[in-house]
Design an enzyme around this catalytic site. Sequence first.
Site, short mmCIF file in Angstrom:
data_model
loop_
_atom_site.label_atom_id
_atom_site.label_comp_id
_atom_site.label_asym_id
_atom_site.label_seq_id
_atom_site.Cartn_x
_atom_site.Cartn_y
_atom_site.Cartn_z
N LYS A 168 0.84 -1.20 0.00
CA LYS A 168 0.00 0.00 0.00
C LYS A 168 0.88 1.25 0.00
CE LYS A 168 -1.70 2.72 2.88
NZ LYS A 168 -1.51 3.89 2.00
N GLU A 241 9.85 1.97 10.43
CA GLU A 241 10.93 2.88 10.03
C GLU A 241 10.31 4.27 9.99
OE1 GLU A 241 13.92 2.15 9.93
OE2 GLU A 241 14.11 0.04 9.41
N CYS A 275 14.43 10.59 5.18
CA CYS A 275 14.33 10.36 6.63
C CYS A 275 15.67 10.61 7.30
CB CYS A 275 13.83 8.95 6.89
SG CYS A 275 14.78 7.68 6.06
N GLU A 371 10.87 17.78 12.58
CA GLU A 371 11.42 17.22 11.34
C GLU A 371 10.91 18.07 10.18
OE1 GLU A 371 9.83 13.45 9.90
OE2 GLU A 371 11.80 12.92 9.14
P1 NAD Z 1 2.85 9.06 6.71
O1 NAD Z 1 3.08 8.46 8.05
O2 NAD Z 1 1.88 10.18 6.59
O3 NAD Z 1 2.37 7.96 5.67
C1 NAD Z 1 3.09 6.78 5.42
C2 NAD Z 1 2.15 5.71 4.91
O4 NAD Z 1 1.23 5.36 5.95
C3 NAD Z 1 1.30 6.11 3.71
O5 NAD Z 1 1.19 5.01 2.84
C4 NAD Z 1 -0.04 6.41 4.35
O6 NAD Z 1 -1.13 6.28 3.45
C5 NAD Z 1 -0.10 5.34 5.42
N1 NAD Z 1 -1.04 5.63 6.52
C6 NAD Z 1 -1.66 6.78 6.84
N2 NAD Z 1 -2.42 6.60 7.94
C7 NAD Z 1 -2.28 5.31 8.31
C8 NAD Z 1 -2.79 4.52 9.39
N3 NAD Z 1 -3.62 5.03 10.31
N4 NAD Z 1 -2.41 3.23 9.47
C9 NAD Z 1 -1.55 2.69 8.57
N5 NAD Z 1 -1.04 3.38 7.53
C10 NAD Z 1 -1.39 4.68 7.41
O7 NAD Z 1 4.31 9.48 6.19
P2 NAD Z 1 4.66 10.29 4.89
O8 NAD Z 1 4.32 11.72 5.15
O9 NAD Z 1 4.14 9.59 3.69
O10 NAD Z 1 6.28 10.13 4.86
C11 NAD Z 1 7.16 10.99 5.47
C12 NAD Z 1 7.65 10.41 6.79
O11 NAD Z 1 8.24 9.13 6.57
C13 NAD Z 1 8.75 11.25 7.42
O12 NAD Z 1 8.52 11.36 8.80
C14 NAD Z 1 10.01 10.43 7.15
O13 NAD Z 1 11.07 10.68 8.04
C15 NAD Z 1 9.49 9.05 7.24
N6 NAD Z 1 10.40 8.11 6.58
C16 NAD Z 1 11.12 7.23 7.32
C17 NAD Z 1 12.02 6.37 6.71
C18 NAD Z 1 12.83 5.41 7.51
O14 NAD Z 1 13.36 4.48 6.92
N7 NAD Z 1 12.96 5.57 8.80
C19 NAD Z 1 12.17 6.40 5.33
C20 NAD Z 1 11.41 7.30 4.59
C21 NAD Z 1 10.51 8.15 5.22
#
Ligand code: NAD
Length: 468
Positions: A168, A241, A275, A371
């Site tokens: 997803k 992550e 990230c 962040e």
């Molecule tokens: P997000 O948490 O808004 O969304 C991530 C995913 O989760 C999307 O697919 C979203 O549709 C889904 N999602 C939303 N609500 C959900 C729920 N209640 N349950 C399950 N899934 C749900 O993050 P984003 O804004 O897409 O990405 C940016 C963030 O990701 C930043 O904080 C970044 O640091 C982090 N990130 C971390 C890593 C790592 O490896 N640690 C890598 C890349 C990005």
Amino acid sequence: MTDYKLLINGKLVAGASTMDVINPATEEVLAKCPRADKNQLNEAVAAAKAAFPAWSRKTVKERGEILMKLSQAIQAKAEELGRLLTEEQGKPLPAAIGECHGAAGMLAYYAGQELKDKVLKEDDKVKIIQQFAPLGVVAAITPWNFPLLLLMLKVGPALLAGNTVVCKPAPTTPLTTLKFGEIAKDIVPPGVINTIADQNDLGSALTSHPDVRKVAFTGSTATGKKVMESVSSTLKRLTLELGGNDAAIVLDDVDVKDVAPKVFNGATMNSGQVCLAIKRLYVHESQYDQMCDELAKCAKAAIVDDGMKQGTQMGPLNNKQQYEKALGYLDDAKKNGKVVAGGDKMSRKGYFIPPTIVRDIPDTARLVQEEQFSPILPVLKYKDVNDAIKRANDTQYGLGGTVWSKNTDRALEVARQIESGTVWVNKHLDLPADIPFGGAKQSGLGKEMGREGLEEYTQSKIINMAKA
Ligand code: NAD
């Protein structure tokens, strides 16, 4: 690459409805994307569950061969997929094609791994074996900054270990994931890989689904906490992550002219939407002015444009929400610090934020505490390196960090004291596939990549035999 379908049970299907995907460089509709509803989500999980027994019975070698075919197919389409990735995500085309090659490389790495039983103990009386059994259906949930690469970090080990997956993606970058599904359709048996797309509304139904046995999630810390709550009722296996606010500490012996461009790249790669990007920079007072000047030069020279244009170094931010957040950080920077490069909204269409260097800003400012996930770098002054370490660690996050020094012994001493999952010394963002990666504190749980990343997709089982 203009027609998009979900992959459910080996069939490419339309969504229950559609949603628009926006090109962040133009703010125009790039594609109508199928949007799954809860029934389709349930069908995808059911298909993955039904495919699990046969897939898990294949040998690791057989699954590895299939993974290798998948890797080669992505490799062959890297240019085409890369163009789509630039259009939906915003990053410059060479970086997007590079991400596709990286994604193929990750699958190739896992295709070559083994999961043999380990003999933990053997003598005349006993033989104790550790076995690594697959779990079942894995939900692979990804964010929008590296949609394809981060997906393969999950799909590779999940499939090799004998699990099946439901992928997803984030709603602003679903297209490359759906194209991956199309590629997978002709290579893996029906149900082994399924793709659904949503409008941020199906995540919790997927993570709490009783037939999902593991959730592999990359995204923000706030959503990660919700995911952790939702898996608790069924005690699913979980990898998180999450976000970061990584500090770079520059010791007082560096050649500033040499280090500044490297730090700049570490902070602004993918327009800061990494990230593990450098999100706070600590510089000794003796080199502070020079470092700010050098960083400002880098920022002023950077070419910010549509990722499709040749020569672009930085594309737009991926989506409107993130763009508006970044504008808020620009306001904060102007109010609390001194902006020495960038700082102003760009007068053009698209979610563009210029690379921005901010000096003389207090640790309490939002730009330092939160962040920013955008190319806006706060530069902070320190006198005593122990104070810099303390300030670097004064955060809920613990994803990465960097230390810069001509003296690697001194750098190592500092690196040891940074509370994070990874620390680089005199380099940044080197992530070999065979080295485990994961966050400390509220930046995550568990590991991805390497052997540890593979074992996260298995149930370790001990068989303890008495010898006759
Ligand atoms: P997000 O948490 O808004 O969304 C991530 C995913 O989760 C999307 O697919 C979203 O549709 C889904 N999602 C939303 N609500 C959900 C729920 N209640 N349950 C399950 N899934 C749900 O993050 P984003 O804004 O897409 O990405 C940016 C963030 O990701 C930043 O904080 C970044 O640091 C982090 N990130 C971390 C890593 C790592 O490896 N640690 C890598 C890349 C990005």
